[in-house]
Design a protein around this motif. Sequence first.
Motif, PDB file in Angstrom:
ATOM      1  N   LYS A  93       0.825  -1.212   0.000  1.00  0.00           N
ATOM      2  CA  LYS A  93       0.000   0.000   0.000  1.00  0.00           C
ATOM      3  C   LYS A  93       0.859   1.262   0.000  1.00  0.00           C
ATOM      4  CE  LYS A  93      -4.097  -2.076   2.004  1.00  0.00           C
ATOM      5  NZ  LYS A  93      -5.141  -1.977   3.014  1.00  0.00           N
ATOM      6  N   ALA A  94       1.992   1.229   0.677  1.00  0.00           N
ATOM      7  CA  ALA A  94       2.845   2.417   0.775  1.00  0.00           C
ATOM      8  C   ALA A  94       3.747   2.604  -0.445  1.00  0.00           C
ATOM      9  CB  ALA A  94       3.703   2.327   2.039  1.00  0.00           C
ATOM     10  N   GLU A  95       4.247   1.509  -0.997  1.00  0.00           N
ATOM     11  CA  GLU A  95       5.276   1.581  -2.041  1.00  0.00           C
ATOM     12  C   GLU A  95       4.757   1.361  -3.460  1.00  0.00           C
ATOM     13  OE1 GLU A  95       8.445   2.387  -1.586  1.00  0.00           O
ATOM     14  OE2 GLU A  95       8.292   2.538   0.590  1.00  0.00           O
ATOM     15  N   HIS A  96       3.572   0.809  -3.618  1.00  0.00           N
ATOM     16  CA  HIS A  96       2.984   0.522  -4.935  1.00  0.00           C
ATOM     17  C   HIS A  96       3.989  -0.161  -5.873  1.00  0.00           C
ATOM     18  CE1 HIS A  96      -0.445   2.808  -3.664  1.00  0.00           C
ATOM     19  NE2 HIS A  96       0.349   3.822  -3.365  1.00  0.00           N
ATOM     20  N   PRO A  97       4.429  -1.379  -5.509  1.00  0.00           N
ATOM     21  CA  PRO A  97       5.402  -2.083  -6.354  1.00  0.00           C
ATOM     22  C   PRO A  97       4.793  -2.463  -7.702  1.00  0.00           C
ATOM     23  CG  PRO A  97       4.518  -3.563  -4.708  1.00  0.00           C
ATOM     24  CD  PRO A  97       3.980  -2.200  -4.390  1.00  0.00           C
ATOM     25  N   ASP A  98       5.661  -2.780  -8.646  1.00  0.00           N
ATOM     26  CA  ASP A  98       5.218  -3.217  -9.970  1.00  0.00           C
ATOM     27  C   ASP A  98       4.811  -4.684  -9.977  1.00  0.00           C
ATOM     28  OD1 ASP A  98       5.848  -0.758 -11.641  1.00  0.00           O
ATOM     29  OD2 ASP A  98       7.752  -1.094 -10.620  1.00  0.00           O
ATOM     30  N   LEU A  99       5.280  -5.431  -8.983  1.00  0.00           N
ATOM     31  CA  LEU A  99       4.997  -6.860  -8.873  1.00  0.00           C
ATOM     32  C   LEU A  99       5.164  -7.283  -7.421  1.00  0.00           C
ATOM     33  CD1 LEU A  99       4.649  -9.699 -10.330  1.00  0.00           C
ATOM     34  CD2 LEU A  99       7.146  -9.783 -10.356  1.00  0.00           C
ATOM     35  N   VAL A 100       4.332  -8.224  -6.975  1.00  0.00           N
ATOM     36  CA  VAL A 100       4.491  -8.821  -5.653  1.00  0.00           C
ATOM     37  C   VAL A 100       4.768 -10.305  -5.837  1.00  0.00           C
ATOM     38  CG1 VAL A 100       3.376  -9.355  -3.442  1.00  0.00           C
ATOM     39  CG2 VAL A 100       2.928  -7.158  -4.558  1.00  0.00           C
ATOM     40  N   LEU A 101       5.884 -10.773  -5.291  1.00  0.00           N
ATOM     41  CA  LEU A 101       6.172 -12.208  -5.216  1.00  0.00           C
ATOM     42  C   LEU A 101       5.793 -12.624  -3.807  1.00  0.00           C
ATOM     43  CD1 LEU A 101       9.603 -12.385  -7.055  1.00  0.00           C
ATOM     44  CD2 LEU A 101       7.330 -12.913  -7.948  1.00  0.00           C
ATOM     45  N   LEU A 102       4.780 -13.461  -3.694  1.00  0.00           N
ATOM     46  CA  LEU A 102       4.115 -13.705  -2.421  1.00  0.00           C
ATOM     47  C   LEU A 102       4.209 -15.163  -1.979  1.00  0.00           C
ATOM     48  CD1 LEU A 102       2.233 -12.521  -0.222  1.00  0.00           C
ATOM     49  CD2 LEU A 102       0.322 -12.955  -1.773  1.00  0.00           C
ATOM     50  N   ASP A 103       4.819 -15.359  -0.830  1.00  0.00           N
ATOM     51  CA  ASP A 103       4.855 -16.674  -0.191  1.00  0.00           C
ATOM     52  C   ASP A 103       3.449 -16.979   0.329  1.00  0.00           C
ATOM     53  OD1 ASP A 103       5.624 -19.005   1.112  1.00  0.00           O
ATOM     54  OD2 ASP A 103       6.741 -17.993   2.702  1.00  0.00           O
ATOM     55  N   ILE A 104       3.071 -18.236   0.321  1.00  0.00           N
ATOM     56  CA  ILE A 104       1.745 -18.628   0.798  1.00  0.00           C
ATOM     57  C   ILE A 104       1.731 -18.782   2.317  1.00  0.00           C
ATOM     58  CG2 ILE A 104      -0.021 -20.442   0.731  1.00  0.00           C
ATOM     59  CD1 ILE A 104       0.149 -18.771  -1.814  1.00  0.00           C
ATOM     60  N   ILE A 105       2.750 -19.435   2.869  1.00  0.00           N
ATOM     61  CA  ILE A 105       2.788 -19.714   4.308  1.00  0.00           C
ATOM     62  C   ILE A 105       3.726 -18.705   4.965  1.00  0.00           C
ATOM     63  CG2 ILE A 105       3.316 -21.404   6.092  1.00  0.00           C
ATOM     64  CD1 ILE A 105       2.788 -23.559   3.915  1.00  0.00           C
ATOM     65  N   MET A 106       3.115 -17.719   5.631  1.00  0.00           N
ATOM     66  CA  MET A 106       3.875 -16.680   6.327  1.00  0.00           C
ATOM     67  C   MET A 106       3.235 -16.424   7.682  1.00  0.00           C
ATOM     68  SD  MET A 106       4.821 -13.739   3.552  1.00  0.00           S
ATOM     69  CE  MET A 106       3.129 -13.302   3.243  1.00  0.00           C
ATOM     70  N   PRO A 107       4.010 -15.838   8.600  1.00  0.00           N
ATOM     71  CA  PRO A 107       3.438 -15.491   9.900  1.00  0.00           C
ATOM     72  C   PRO A 107       2.510 -14.273   9.804  1.00  0.00           C
ATOM     73  CG  PRO A 107       5.793 -14.961   9.840  1.00  0.00           C
ATOM     74  CD  PRO A 107       5.447 -15.613   8.544  1.00  0.00           C
ATOM     75  N   GLN A 108       1.609 -14.179  10.734  1.00  0.00           N
ATOM     76  CA  GLN A 108       0.677 -13.074  10.963  1.00  0.00           C
ATOM     77  C   GLN A 108      -0.451 -13.007   9.940  1.00  0.00           C
ATOM     78  OE1 GLN A 108       3.197  -9.651  11.504  1.00  0.00           O
ATOM     79  NE2 GLN A 108       3.679 -10.246  13.600  1.00  0.00           N
ATOM     80  N   LYS A 109      -0.194 -13.189   8.678  1.00  0.00           N
ATOM     81  CA  LYS A 109      -1.218 -13.311   7.637  1.00  0.00           C
ATOM     82  C   LYS A 109      -0.655 -14.240   6.571  1.00  0.00           C
ATOM     83  CE  LYS A 109      -3.450  -8.848   7.908  1.00  0.00           C
ATOM     84  NZ  LYS A 109      -4.363  -7.980   7.206  1.00  0.00           N
ATOM     85  N   THR A 110      -1.484 -15.152   6.088  1.00  0.00           N
ATOM     86  CA  THR A 110      -1.035 -16.036   5.014  1.00  0.00           C
ATOM     87  C   THR A 110      -0.992 -15.271   3.698  1.00  0.00           C
ATOM     88  OG1 THR A 110      -3.242 -16.759   4.320  1.00  0.00           O
ATOM     89  CG2 THR A 110      -2.195 -17.991   6.138  1.00  0.00           C
ATOM     90  N   GLY A 111      -0.357 -15.861   2.719  1.00  0.00           N
ATOM     91  CA  GLY A 111      -0.337 -15.269   1.395  1.00  0.00           C
ATOM     92  C   GLY A 111      -1.735 -15.086   0.821  1.00  0.00           C
ATOM     93  N   PHE A 112      -2.624 -16.021   1.108  1.00  0.00           N
ATOM     94  CA  PHE A 112      -4.007 -15.906   0.634  1.00  0.00           C
ATOM     95  C   PHE A 112      -4.702 -14.707   1.261  1.00  0.00           C
ATOM     96  CE2 PHE A 112      -3.315 -20.562   0.094  1.00  0.00           C
ATOM     97  CZ  PHE A 112      -3.404 -20.582  -1.284  1.00  0.00           C
ATOM     98  N   GLU A 113      -4.464 -14.469   2.554  1.00  0.00           N
ATOM     99  CA  GLU A 113      -5.059 -13.316   3.232  1.00  0.00           C
ATOM    100  C   GLU A 113      -4.487 -12.005   2.682  1.00  0.00           C
ATOM    101  OE1 GLU A 113      -6.022 -15.081   7.662  1.00  0.00           O
ATOM    102  OE2 GLU A 113      -3.911 -14.717   7.127  1.00  0.00           O
ATOM    103  N   VAL A 114      -3.183 -12.006   2.432  1.00  0.00           N
ATOM    104  CA  VAL A 114      -2.548 -10.817   1.854  1.00  0.00           C
ATOM    105  C   VAL A 114      -3.155 -10.528   0.486  1.00  0.00           C
ATOM    106  CG1 VAL A 114      -0.387  -9.875   0.930  1.00  0.00           C
ATOM    107  CG2 VAL A 114      -0.383 -11.089   3.116  1.00  0.00           C
ATOM    108  N   LEU A 115      -3.251 -11.538  -0.356  1.00  0.00           N
ATOM    109  CA  LEU A 115      -3.810 -11.370  -1.691  1.00  0.00           C
ATOM    110  C   LEU A 115      -5.238 -10.837  -1.623  1.00  0.00           C
ATOM    111  CD1 LEU A 115      -3.561 -11.646  -4.745  1.00  0.00           C
ATOM    112  CD2 LEU A 115      -4.276 -14.036  -4.490  1.00  0.00           C
TER     113      LEU A 115
END
Length: 84
Positions: A48-70
Motif C-alpha cells: 500500500k505504501a510503495e505501490h510495487p510493480d509486482l508482488v512475489l508472495l509466499d503462501i505460508i507466512m506469519p501473521q497473515k497467510t499469502g491468501f489473506e494478503v492477496l
Amino acid sequence: MTDSMTGKKILLAEDDKFLSTAMGDKLGREGFTVLHAANGIDAVAMAKAEHPDLVLLDIIMPQKTGFEVLSELRLDPLTRIIPV
C-alpha cells in the motif's frame, strides 16, 4: 532483461531469510529494486505504501497467510491492479 524492466520495484514477501536473500540478490543483480517483507502484515503495508510493480508472495507466512494478503490487496482500489 529489457531496459523497460530496469528499476521496476518488486515486493518480495517471504519469511524464510535464506530464500528472501537469495531471490532478492538475484533480482537486484537483474536491475530490479527489491522490497522485503517477512510477514503478511508487513507485505500489505509495504504494498500500500510503495505501490510495487509486482508482488512475489509466499503462501505460508506469519501473521497473515499469502491468501489473506492477496485478498486484502484485491479489496483495495490502489493495490488491486498490482500483479501477484
